[in-house]
Design a protein around this motif. Structure first.
Motif, mmCIF file in Angstrom:
data_model
loop_
_atom_site.group_PDB
_atom_site.id
_atom_site.type_symbol
_atom_site.label_atom_id
_atom_site.label_comp_id
_atom_site.label_asym_id
_atom_site.label_seq_id
_atom_site.Cartn_x
_atom_site.Cartn_y
_atom_site.Cartn_z
ATOM 1 N N ASN A 1 -2.868 -23.342 -7.825
ATOM 2 C CA ASN A 1 -4.169 -23.437 -7.173
ATOM 3 C C ASN A 1 -4.539 -24.895 -6.955
ATOM 4 O O ASN A 1 -4.173 -25.765 -7.747
ATOM 5 C CB ASN A 1 -5.256 -22.788 -8.039
ATOM 6 N N SER B 1 -10.727 -21.977 -4.850
ATOM 7 C CA SER B 1 -9.345 -22.416 -4.989
ATOM 8 C C SER B 1 -8.589 -22.112 -3.711
ATOM 9 O O SER B 1 -8.853 -21.108 -3.043
ATOM 10 C CB SER B 1 -8.674 -21.697 -6.158
ATOM 11 N N ARG C 1 -6.281 -25.138 -12.560
ATOM 12 C CA ARG C 1 -5.866 -23.928 -13.252
ATOM 13 C C ARG C 1 -6.822 -22.803 -12.886
ATOM 14 O O ARG C 1 -7.972 -23.065 -12.507
ATOM 15 C CB ARG C 1 -5.889 -24.149 -14.758
ATOM 16 N N PRO C 2 -6.412 -21.559 -12.987
ATOM 17 C CA PRO C 2 -7.306 -20.443 -12.672
ATOM 18 C C PRO C 2 -8.625 -20.555 -13.453
ATOM 19 O O PRO C 2 -8.622 -20.805 -14.663
ATOM 20 C CB PRO C 2 -6.518 -19.212 -13.111
ATOM 21 N N GLY C 3 -9.714 -20.434 -12.742
ATOM 22 C CA GLY C 3 -11.043 -20.502 -13.364
ATOM 23 C C GLY C 3 -11.606 -21.897 -13.518
ATOM 24 O O GLY C 3 -12.769 -22.057 -13.868
#
Length: 61
Positions: free
Chosen positions: A7, A25, A52-54
């Motif tokens: 992402n 993202s 990173r995710p989130g």
């Protein structure tokens, strides 16, 4: 074979001097497209940043 999703987010400064950061993202190709759009609109210091995710980016400055 595992595929790893990467992402990306963007940080930039608007023409009026306001620091900004994306809240969504992107995949790499979409992030590069958005960077080009921002630069064409007069934004400066546009950077594509791996996230990173989130994770939420914080505007610089």
């Amino acid at each position: 074979m595992a595929i790893t999703m990467q992402n990306f987010g963007l940080t930039w400064t608007d023409p009026d001097g306001t620091a900004r950061a994306s809240v969504v993202s992107y995949d790499r190709a979409s992030a590069d497209d958005r960077k080009r759009e921002l630069e064409e609109a007069g934004a400066s210091g546009v950077e594509v940043v791996a996230t990173r995710p989130g994770e939420r980016l914080v505007p610089k400055g």
